[in-house]
Design a protein around this motif. Structure first.
Motif, PDB file in Angstrom:
ATOM      1  N   SER A   8       0.831  -1.223   0.000  1.00  0.00           N
ATOM      2  CA  SER A   8       0.000   0.000   0.000  1.00  0.00           C
ATOM      3  C   SER A   8       0.854   1.257   0.000  1.00  0.00           C
ATOM      4  N   LEU A   9       1.876   1.235  -0.865  1.00  0.00           N
ATOM      5  CA  LEU A   9       2.840   2.340  -0.838  1.00  0.00           C
ATOM      6  C   LEU A   9       2.237   3.589  -1.478  1.00  0.00           C
ATOM      7  N   CYS A  10       2.280   4.714  -0.741  1.00  0.00           N
ATOM      8  CA  CYS A  10       1.759   5.985  -1.244  1.00  0.00           C
ATOM      9  C   CYS A  10       2.775   7.089  -1.050  1.00  0.00           C
ATOM     10  N   LYS A  11       2.837   7.967  -2.018  1.00  0.00           N
ATOM     11  CA  LYS A  11       3.611   9.193  -1.831  1.00  0.00           C
ATOM     12  C   LYS A  11       2.765  10.348  -2.337  1.00  0.00           C
ATOM     13  N   ILE A  12       2.472  11.245  -1.431  1.00  0.00           N
ATOM     14  CA  ILE A  12       1.643  12.393  -1.805  1.00  0.00           C
ATOM     15  C   ILE A  12       2.492  13.645  -1.703  1.00  0.00           C
ATOM     16  N   PHE A  13       2.572  14.415  -2.771  1.00  0.00           N
ATOM     17  CA  PHE A  13       3.234  15.727  -2.709  1.00  0.00           C
ATOM     18  C   PHE A  13       2.157  16.772  -2.522  1.00  0.00           C
ATOM     19  N   ARG A  14       2.325  17.585  -1.487  1.00  0.00           N
ATOM     20  CA  ARG A  14       1.320  18.612  -1.220  1.00  0.00           C
ATOM     21  C   ARG A  14       1.851  19.963  -1.649  1.00  0.00           C
ATOM     22  N   ASP A  15       1.232  20.519  -2.636  1.00  0.00           N
ATOM     23  CA  ASP A  15       1.528  21.902  -2.999  1.00  0.00           C
ATOM     24  C   ASP A  15       0.600  22.801  -2.206  1.00  0.00           C
ATOM     25  N   THR A  16       0.714  24.094  -2.424  1.00  0.00           N
ATOM     26  CA  THR A  16      -0.199  25.016  -1.750  1.00  0.00           C
ATOM     27  C   THR A  16      -1.636  24.721  -2.156  1.00  0.00           C
ATOM     28  N   ALA A  17      -1.809  24.497  -3.457  1.00  0.00           N
ATOM     29  CA  ALA A  17      -3.171  24.383  -3.970  1.00  0.00           C
ATOM     30  C   ALA A  17      -3.665  22.937  -3.979  1.00  0.00           C
ATOM     31  N   GLN A  18      -2.795  21.998  -4.387  1.00  0.00           N
ATOM     32  CA  GLN A  18      -3.310  20.657  -4.671  1.00  0.00           C
ATOM     33  C   GLN A  18      -2.443  19.562  -4.082  1.00  0.00           C
ATOM     34  N   GLU A  19      -2.991  18.376  -4.065  1.00  0.00           N
ATOM     35  CA  GLU A  19      -2.249  17.193  -3.649  1.00  0.00           C
ATOM     36  C   GLU A  19      -1.974  16.344  -4.877  1.00  0.00           C
ATOM     37  N   VAL A  20      -0.712  15.896  -5.028  1.00  0.00           N
ATOM     38  CA  VAL A  20      -0.372  15.037  -6.154  1.00  0.00           C
ATOM     39  C   VAL A  20      -0.068  13.655  -5.612  1.00  0.00           C
ATOM     40  N   TYR A  21      -0.841  12.670  -6.053  1.00  0.00           N
ATOM     41  CA  TYR A  21      -0.562  11.288  -5.678  1.00  0.00           C
ATOM     42  C   TYR A  21       0.486  10.745  -6.627  1.00  0.00           C
ATOM     43  N   PRO A  41       4.319   7.006 -18.822  1.00  0.00           N
ATOM     44  CA  PRO A  41       4.622   8.344 -19.338  1.00  0.00           C
ATOM     45  C   PRO A  41       5.306   9.213 -18.288  1.00  0.00           C
ATOM     46  N   SER A  42       5.829  10.295 -18.767  1.00  0.00           N
ATOM     47  CA  SER A  42       6.499  11.226 -17.867  1.00  0.00           C
ATOM     48  C   SER A  42       5.506  11.727 -16.821  1.00  0.00           C
ATOM     49  N   GLY A  43       5.924  11.720 -15.568  1.00  0.00           N
ATOM     50  CA  GLY A  43       5.051  12.177 -14.496  1.00  0.00           C
ATOM     51  C   GLY A  43       4.185  11.081 -13.911  1.00  0.00           C
ATOM     52  N   SER A  44       4.420   9.824 -14.354  1.00  0.00           N
ATOM     53  CA  SER A  44       3.570   8.740 -13.862  1.00  0.00           C
ATOM     54  C   SER A  44       4.041   8.204 -12.511  1.00  0.00           C
ATOM     55  N   GLY A  45       5.186   8.639 -12.022  1.00  0.00           N
ATOM     56  CA  GLY A  45       5.619   8.251 -10.677  1.00  0.00           C
ATOM     57  C   GLY A  45       6.776   7.265 -10.634  1.00  0.00           C
ATOM     58  N   LYS A  46       7.441   7.024 -11.798  1.00  0.00           N
ATOM     59  CA  LYS A  46       8.543   6.046 -11.840  1.00  0.00           C
ATOM     60  C   LYS A  46       9.680   6.445 -10.906  1.00  0.00           C
ATOM     61  N   THR A  47      10.116   7.699 -11.022  1.00  0.00           N
ATOM     62  CA  THR A  47      11.241   8.162 -10.212  1.00  0.00           C
ATOM     63  C   THR A  47      10.892   8.106  -8.729  1.00  0.00           C
ATOM     64  N   THR A  48       9.699   8.558  -8.418  1.00  0.00           N
ATOM     65  CA  THR A  48       9.295   8.572  -7.010  1.00  0.00           C
ATOM     66  C   THR A  48       9.276   7.160  -6.433  1.00  0.00           C
ATOM     67  N   LEU A  49       8.773   6.209  -7.200  1.00  0.00           N
ATOM     68  CA  LEU A  49       8.722   4.822  -6.729  1.00  0.00           C
ATOM     69  C   LEU A  49      10.138   4.277  -6.511  1.00  0.00           C
ATOM     70  N   LEU A  50      11.012   4.490  -7.509  1.00  0.00           N
ATOM     71  CA  LEU A  50      12.385   3.984  -7.382  1.00  0.00           C
ATOM     72  C   LEU A  50      13.106   4.648  -6.212  1.00  0.00           C
ATOM     73  N   ASN A  51      12.893   5.962  -6.033  1.00  0.00           N
ATOM     74  CA  ASN A  51      13.543   6.664  -4.927  1.00  0.00           C
ATOM     75  C   ASN A  51      13.124   6.079  -3.582  1.00  0.00           C
ATOM     76  N   MET A  52      11.852   5.717  -3.468  1.00  0.00           N
ATOM     77  CA  MET A  52      11.394   5.172  -2.183  1.00  0.00           C
ATOM     78  C   MET A  52      11.966   3.781  -1.952  1.00  0.00           C
ATOM     79  N   THR A  60       4.712   8.448   2.099  1.00  0.00           N
ATOM     80  CA  THR A  60       3.707   9.108   2.935  1.00  0.00           C
ATOM     81  C   THR A  60       2.992   8.056   3.773  1.00  0.00           C
ATOM     82  N   SER A  61       2.707   6.927   3.150  1.00  0.00           N
ATOM     83  CA  SER A  61       2.142   5.813   3.918  1.00  0.00           C
ATOM     84  C   SER A  61       2.504   4.507   3.231  1.00  0.00           C
TER      85      SER A  61
END
Ligand SMILES: Nc1ncnc2c1ncn2[C@@H]1O[C@H](COP(=O)(O)OP(=O)(O)O)[C@@H](O)[C@H]1O
Ligand SMILES: [Mg+2]
Lengths: 227, 400
Positions: A8-21, A41-52, A60-61
């Motif tokens: 159940s791996l999640c990473k949420i980036f919180r900007d001022t306006a929005q949350e990006v899952y 595609p670009s922005g689909s979360g590959k880098t974030t997943l590998l970094n975690m 995030t959870s």
């Protein structure tokens, strides 16, 4: 046996306006010896997943179990040590320390691990031979082509005898010939030495060489197939 | 670690700028302070040697009120033992008092100083200041007076001066003294207000045959002062007498030396602040240029403190190279000018000779001066290191 397991791996980036899952509820298991591509595609979360998975970023959870150990519970220093001893990294670019020669870049990791000098020396030479750079061992990164630099990075990633190698778009900055060459080396190392590779890419020709292809879209897995 | 050397070597131009800014600042400051300290040390040493002595011996209470009733006694045997002390070059007993000097209708309050003519000649070269007449003999009953005083009172060589003052235990002191010689004393205050006489004559004048206001003792080696003071204390009767070091008796001179030095110390700190900002600028640029490299190193498993250590070592090596190079040049220069001091010329030199002083301006080789520069540079380096260390500890390794 699973060497990587996410729940159940999640990473949420919180900007001022929005949350990006960036990574959304990913359950993933990787076994030793895999040669797996993460595509999307670009922005689909590959880098974030590998970094975690690599302990470079914290979820995030959810949890990430590597070798039976939940790495999200480790302290900063423990995580750094964990990376050093268990994981090999190949980044998109600027992987190498500019003041060190190819061989010194490969040795560097083993020096951090505190290996004996003789072992460091022979293994660095052996690995550079394996990636086809036996004759460029004393060259500085600036004197090497992009493809050669990435091959040094692969050799360095293997130097620590990691459980697996994470490569985030390793061919993104390479021309197609160098990219194919790098992939061939990775395939060879996987087949002959049993090195586990997990790499991300959006180059279809590279994807074709993978034996398992995980497709991400908007942070979630949309397909997972072995070929 | 070889990374340190490689990184310094990588940006040779910048390293050379850093090293040379440290080099020139340390060289300049060390020599400036060394010169000034040397001149003051020489000045103080000159004054002590020729005038006041490094050590003074007085009766208890004399220093506070300077009255005749607090004069001291010392026997000949003790005097001889003092003079025999290895480090002691001169023991000048003094009888210092005040008197009203009159000739005809004019009179003036003056200082009367009883001296041992022989010892005074050896110490301050008093005879060289004679512009007329003769120097005193040991048992002389005459006077040497300043030129200005002679003019004021209208007395010349051979004339007689009447002195009226206070004697021992409330008696009054009165005497007639022939003028033997006229001195050209350098400061107006002295020239207009001093009369020298032999010790014997002075003691007779104040009616205190063996009394002295004090002993002025000059030493050969000021570094052994404390040991010499202990030896003096062992010889004289410390029940009745106090032994003072020049650090006590010359407090004012020391203070003016400090005030004078303060200006150069300010210049020194300004230099170092400039150098400090130069180094800081360099290190900020360096840190930002190498951010990506730092990220990779941490990502592949290098602990942040280890990386910080490398960067700190780079700066330390550069700073120390600059310091060591500067001291390697400054120390021999200072030592050379310590052994072969700059010689003053013209009027200044003449004035120094009149005082019985050597007109020389040496550099000081006091190790404290040079150690101070090293410490300052190390402090600057430490402060400059805070920036990259802080950056490295906060560096985000993802999202680059
Ligand atoms: N540090 C960050 N802060 C905010 N949003 C981020 C950050 N990193 C990534 N994202 C967002 O997370 C999503 C996934 O990004 P990423 O993992 O880099 O995708 P990929 O590597 O597949 O291109 C994107 O929408 C991106 O904008
Ligand atoms: Mg990416």
């Amino acid at each position: 046996m699973n060497i990587i397991e996410t729940k159940s791996l999640c990473k949420i980036f919180r900007d001022t306006a929005q949350e990006v899952y960036a990574v959304n509820n990913v359950d993933l298991s990787i076994t030793a010896g895999e040669f797996t591509a993460i595509v999307g595609p670009s922005g689909s979360g590959k880098t974030t997943l590998l970094n975690m998975i690599g302990g470079l970023d914290t979820p995030t959870s959810g949890s990430i179990i590597v070798d039976g150990k939940d790495i999200s519970t480790l302290s900063e220093n423990e995580t750094t040590a964990f990376r050093l001893h268990h994981i090999g990294f190949v980044f998109q670019a600027y992987n190498l320390i500019p003041v060190l020669s190819a061989k010194e870049n490969v040795s560097f990791i083993m020096e951090l691990q505190g290996r004996p000098k003789a072992e460091i020396d022979s293994r660095a030479s052996e690995l550079l031979g394996a990636v086809g750079l036996a004759d460029r061992m004393d060259s500085r990164p600036a004197k090497l082509s992009g493809g050669q630099q990435q091959r040094v990075a692969v050799a360095r990633a293997l130097a620590s005898r990691p459980r697996f190698v994470l490569a985030d778009e390793p061919t993104a900055n390479l021309d197609s010939k160098s990219a194919a060459n790098l992939l061939d080396i990775m395939v060879k190392l996987n087949e002959q030495e049993g090195v586990t590779f997990i790499f991300s890419t959006h180059d279809p020709r590279i994807v074709a060489k993978a034996r398992r292809i995980i497709t991400l879209e908007d942070g979630g897995i949309v397909s997972d197939r072995s070929v | 670690m070889k990374l340190v050397w490689r990184n310094i070597w990588r940006n040779r131009r910048r390293a050379i700028i850093t090293i040379s800014s440290v080099f020139f600042a340390v060289l300049f400051c060390a020599l400036m302070i060394s010169f000034q300290t040397g001149v003051w040390e020489k000045m103080i040493d000159n004054t002590l040697r020729s005038q006041t002595g490094h050590i003074q011996v007085h009766a208890k209470g004399y220093w506070e009120d300077k009255t005749i009733d607090n004069f001291m006694f010392v026997d000949d045997a003790s005097m001889a033992r003092l003079e025999a002390v290895d480090n002691i070059t001169n023991v000048s007993p003094r009888v210092e008092t005040f008197a009203m000097a009159s000739h005809g209708l004019s009179s003036k309050g003056i200082a009367v100083i009883g001296i041992s003519p022989g010892r005074e000649e050896q110490k301050s070269n008093l005879p060289i200041k004679l512009v007329g007449g003769e120097y005193l003999s040991e048992t002389d009953d005459g006077l040497l007076i300043g030129q200005g005083l002679g003019k004021y009172l209208g007395v010349g060589i051979g004339d007689t001066l009447a002195l009226i003052g206070q004697g021992y235990h409330g008696s009054s002191a009165v005497g007639l003294f022939p003028v033997r010689g006229i001195l050209n004393l350098v400061t107006a205050e002295m020239d207009n207000g001093i009369a020298y006489m032999s010790l014997a004559a002075a003691q007779k004048f104040i009616d205190m045959p063996d009394g002295y206001s004090g002993l002025l003792i000059a030493v050969a080696d000021n570094k052994r002062l404390d040991a010499t003071i202990a030896e003096v204390e062992a010889i004289v009767d410390t029940e009745a007498l106090n032994v003072y070091s020049w650090h006590f008796t010359m407090e004012r001179l020391l203070q003016s030396a400090e005030t004078d030095k303060a200006f150069n110390v300010v210049i020194m700190y300004i230099m170092y602040v400039i150098v400090g900002f130069g180094i800081l600028g360099t290190i900020i640029m360096m840190t930002n240029e190498r951010r990506r490299e730092f990220c990779v190193m941490i990502s592949v498993g290098m602990q942040r403190w280890r990386l910080a250590l490398i960067v700190a070592a780079e700066l330390l090596v550069m700073s120390l190279t600059g310091v060591v190079a500067a001291l390697a040049l400054a120390l021999p220069i200072a030592r050379w000018f310590n052994r072969h001091p700059i010689e003053m010329t013209g009027e200044m030199a003449e004035m120094y000779r009149q005082y019985g002083m050597e007109p020389l301006m040496p550099f000081s080789v006091n190790p404290g001066i040079f150690a101070e520069q090293v410490v300052i540079i190390l402090v600057i380096a430490m402060l400059a290191i805070i920036y990259p260390v802080n950056k490295i500890s906060k560096l985000k390794i993802v999202g680059k």
